[in-house]
Scaffold this motif. Structure first.
Motif, mmCIF file in Angstrom:
data_model
loop_
_atom_site.group_PDB
_atom_site.id
_atom_site.type_symbol
_atom_site.label_atom_id
_atom_site.label_comp_id
_atom_site.label_asym_id
_atom_site.label_seq_id
_atom_site.Cartn_x
_atom_site.Cartn_y
_atom_site.Cartn_z
ATOM 1 N N LYS A 15 1.027 -0.878 0.204
ATOM 2 C CA LYS A 15 0.185 -0.138 0.225
ATOM 3 C C LYS A 15 0.668 1.162 -0.207
ATOM 4 N N LEU A 16 2.389 1.351 -0.282
ATOM 5 C CA LEU A 16 2.983 2.585 -0.851
ATOM 6 C C LEU A 16 3.658 3.057 0.963
ATOM 7 N N ASN A 17 3.204 1.947 2.131
ATOM 8 C CA ASN A 17 3.335 2.443 3.544
ATOM 9 C C ASN A 17 2.551 3.296 3.458
ATOM 10 N N ALA A 18 1.534 3.450 2.600
ATOM 11 C CA ALA A 18 0.237 4.719 3.278
ATOM 12 C C ALA A 18 -0.332 4.200 4.888
ATOM 13 N N LEU A 19 -0.464 4.934 5.477
ATOM 14 C CA LEU A 19 -0.258 5.361 7.013
ATOM 15 C C LEU A 19 -2.401 5.377 7.617
ATOM 16 N N ALA A 38 3.333 7.083 1.161
ATOM 17 C CA ALA A 38 2.180 7.297 0.081
ATOM 18 C C ALA A 38 0.740 8.547 0.307
ATOM 19 N N GLY A 39 0.910 8.797 1.746
ATOM 20 C CA GLY A 39 -0.162 9.417 2.669
ATOM 21 C C GLY A 39 -1.032 8.577 3.568
ATOM 22 N N ALA A 40 -1.975 9.321 4.718
ATOM 23 C CA ALA A 40 -2.562 8.878 5.166
ATOM 24 C C ALA A 40 -3.252 7.930 4.423
ATOM 25 N N GLY A 88 11.332 7.817 -3.909
ATOM 26 C CA GLY A 88 9.871 7.376 -3.789
ATOM 27 C C GLY A 88 9.169 8.734 -3.074
ATOM 28 N N TYR A 89 7.908 8.040 -3.814
ATOM 29 C CA TYR A 89 6.847 9.094 -2.870
ATOM 30 C C TYR A 89 6.660 9.866 -1.476
ATOM 31 N N ALA A 90 7.021 11.283 -1.733
ATOM 32 C CA ALA A 90 6.544 11.769 0.045
ATOM 33 C C ALA A 90 4.758 12.699 0.217
ATOM 34 N N GLY A 138 -6.957 18.024 -3.389
ATOM 35 C CA GLY A 138 -7.703 16.917 -4.509
ATOM 36 C C GLY A 138 -8.641 16.227 -3.757
ATOM 37 N N LEU A 139 -8.655 15.702 -2.831
ATOM 38 C CA LEU A 139 -9.839 15.115 -1.728
ATOM 39 C C LEU A 139 -10.614 15.719 -0.834
ATOM 40 N N GLY A 140 -10.944 16.551 -1.163
ATOM 41 C CA GLY A 140 -12.395 17.806 -0.284
ATOM 42 C C GLY A 140 -11.189 17.202 1.015
HETATM 43 N N1 COA Z 1 -3.912 5.211 0.944
HETATM 44 C C1 COA Z 1 -4.644 3.938 0.801
HETATM 45 N N2 COA Z 1 -3.898 3.103 -0.055
HETATM 46 C C2 COA Z 1 -3.516 3.756 -1.127
HETATM 47 C C3 COA Z 1 -2.601 5.134 -1.298
HETATM 48 C C4 COA Z 1 -2.703 5.637 0.017
HETATM 49 N N3 COA Z 1 -2.810 7.105 0.624
HETATM 50 N N4 COA Z 1 -1.639 5.493 -1.616
HETATM 51 C C5 COA Z 1 -0.909 4.049 -2.591
HETATM 52 N N5 COA Z 1 -2.440 3.329 -2.173
HETATM 53 C C6 COA Z 1 -2.474 2.201 -2.424
HETATM 54 C C7 COA Z 1 -2.954 1.709 -3.953
HETATM 55 O O1 COA Z 1 -4.425 1.451 -3.333
HETATM 56 C C8 COA Z 1 -2.321 0.755 -4.411
HETATM 57 O O2 COA Z 1 -3.646 -0.581 -3.808
HETATM 58 P P1 COA Z 1 -4.025 -1.945 -4.378
HETATM 59 O O3 COA Z 1 -2.845 -2.585 -5.151
HETATM 60 O O4 COA Z 1 -4.835 -2.008 -3.493
HETATM 61 O O5 COA Z 1 -5.026 -1.722 -5.403
HETATM 62 C C9 COA Z 1 -1.551 0.130 -4.530
HETATM 63 O O6 COA Z 1 -1.130 1.737 -2.747
HETATM 64 C C10 COA Z 1 -0.274 0.944 -4.574
HETATM 65 O O7 COA Z 1 -0.840 2.434 -5.566
HETATM 66 P P2 COA Z 1 -0.906 2.271 -7.007
HETATM 67 O O8 COA Z 1 -1.578 3.714 -6.778
HETATM 68 O O9 COA Z 1 -1.633 1.396 -7.516
HETATM 69 O O10 COA Z 1 0.312 2.558 -7.512
HETATM 70 P P3 COA Z 1 1.055 3.715 -9.170
HETATM 71 O O11 COA Z 1 2.033 3.839 -9.415
HETATM 72 O O12 COA Z 1 -0.118 3.988 -10.111
HETATM 73 O O13 COA Z 1 0.565 5.565 -8.508
HETATM 74 C C11 COA Z 1 0.596 7.243 -6.410
HETATM 75 C C12 COA Z 1 1.563 5.727 -7.162
HETATM 76 C C13 COA Z 1 1.461 7.386 -5.410
HETATM 77 C C14 COA Z 1 0.631 8.618 -7.590
HETATM 78 C C15 COA Z 1 -1.268 6.721 -6.028
HETATM 79 O O14 COA Z 1 -0.763 5.367 -5.092
HETATM 80 C C16 COA Z 1 -1.756 7.438 -5.159
HETATM 81 O O15 COA Z 1 -1.263 8.645 -6.201
HETATM 82 N N6 COA Z 1 -1.374 7.757 -3.587
HETATM 83 C C17 COA Z 1 -2.763 8.493 -3.101
HETATM 84 C C18 COA Z 1 -1.835 9.488 -2.906
HETATM 85 C C19 COA Z 1 -2.109 10.268 -2.238
HETATM 86 O O16 COA Z 1 -3.289 11.323 -2.409
HETATM 87 N N7 COA Z 1 -2.224 10.473 -0.848
HETATM 88 C C20 COA Z 1 -2.586 11.557 0.666
HETATM 89 C C21 COA Z 1 -3.653 11.624 1.312
HETATM 90 S S1 COA Z 1 -4.433 12.233 2.326
#
Ligand code: COA
Length: 261
Positions: free
Chosen positions: A25-29, A65-67, A107-109, A137-139
């Motif tokens: 989950k890209l280390n989402a919190l 990649a975020g919360a 990578g992504y922060a 962008g998520l409101g």
């Molecule tokens: N919360 C929950 N899950 C997340 C996540 C987040 N913030 N960011 C990534 N993931 C999950 C995806 O849902 C996906 O899960 P799945 O394989 O079960 O569907 C997995 O991590 C891989 O991410 P994916 O989106 O497929 O990778 P990508 O390379 O296409 O895109 C990002 C990478 C970072 C651009 C995209 O994941 C993204 O935009 N994430 C959200 C970033 C965000 O808005 N963060 C702020 C939150 S407040």
């Protein structure tokens, strides 16, 4: 032994590495990850073998990649306050940690991941790192201190632009605006993080702690109060063995050996 599901710690030569390990989950919190992160830092706080902490994310694709948007999507207003406060509390404990904390961002922060890096004392990034606050962008808005800390680090104009556009910036741009102090090849991120941390941990530990204390205390104080506090800390250091050692070593033309007392 700790039984954390999403956080690993490892200590080598006085430097602890805390890794957020939720790679799928890209280390989402989510709340569990944040709780475990807080517990991991707490467990290292009084460990005399640890002089500095490197915080990183598992894998090469993301620091964090975020919360967790799955959790945020279901929140009520009161749960939203709780989610924000839980993250703020743990991130604040990192910001006021008595040992230096360096974010090694590979990578992504994004969102909470960017805010987590901002709560650390130092940041370096891999060439593929991307920083951003996409919350609007998520409101929602950044809720883990990002609306406060980003402006302090990069200035109001740039912080407003990043926060309101929600757009990502590449690593080089992040360095240009002072968001990170260095950009290194992804393969070298761990080694470069250690190299930078060693430049800090070779110094007197109590002095490093007091420098952090003075700088961060000043963020929330008047100049007069902060100067008063700085003098007290400065004087306090005269009671340490490390001050005697540091100055004796200079006068005797040798390298100091600090004990942290
Ligand atoms: N919360 C929950 N899950 C997340 C996540 C987040 N913030 N960011 C990534 N993931 C999950 C995806 O849902 C996906 O899960 P799945 O394989 O079960 O569907 C997995 O991590 C891989 O991410 P994916 O989106 O497929 O990778 P990508 O390379 O296409 O895109 C990002 C990478 C970072 C651009 C995209 O994941 C993204 O935009 N994430 C959200 C970033 C965000 O808005 N963060 C702020 C939150 S407040």
């Amino acid at each position: 032994m700790n039984d954390w599901e999403h956080v690993r710690t490892d200590t080598e030569e006085g430097i602890a590495t805390v890794t957020i390990d939720r790679e799928a989950k890209l280390n989402a919190l989510n709340p569990d990850v944040i709780r475990e992160l807080g517990e991991a830092f707490e467990s290292l706080r009084d460990d005399g073998d640890v002089r500095g902490v490197i915080l990183t994310g598992a894998g090469r694709k993301a620091f964090v990649a975020g919360a967790d948007i799955g959790v945020l999507a279901k929140m009520t207003p009161t749960a939203g306050v709780d989610v924000s406060r839980q993250g703020q509390e743990v991130f604040r404990a990192i910001e006021r940690y008595p040992k230096p904390v360096l974010a090694a961002v590979g990578g992504y922060a994004l969102g909470g991941g960017c805010e987590l890096a901002l709560a650390c004392h130092l940041r370096i990034a891999s060439e593929n790192a991307r920083f951003g606050l996409p919350e609007v962008g998520l409101g929602i808005i950044p809720g883990y201190g990002g609306t406060i800390r980003l402006a302090r680090l990069v200035g109001l104009g740039r912080a407003i632009e990043l926060t309101l556009t929600g757009e990502m910036v590449e690593a080089e741009r992040a360095r240009d605006i002072g968001l990170v102090s260095d950009v290194v090849p992804a393969d070298d991120l761990g080694a470069q993080a250690r190299t930078l941390m060693k430049k800090i941990t070779k110094n007197a530990p109590v002095a490093v702690q007091m420098a952090l204390e003075s700088v961060y205390h000043a963020m929330d104080s008047s100049t007069a109060e902060a100067l008063h506090h700085e003098s007290s800390l400065f004087g306090l250091l005269a009671s340490t063995d490390d001050m005697k050692e540091g100055m004796s070593a200079f006068l005797e033309k040798r390298k100091p050996s600090f004990k942290g007392s």
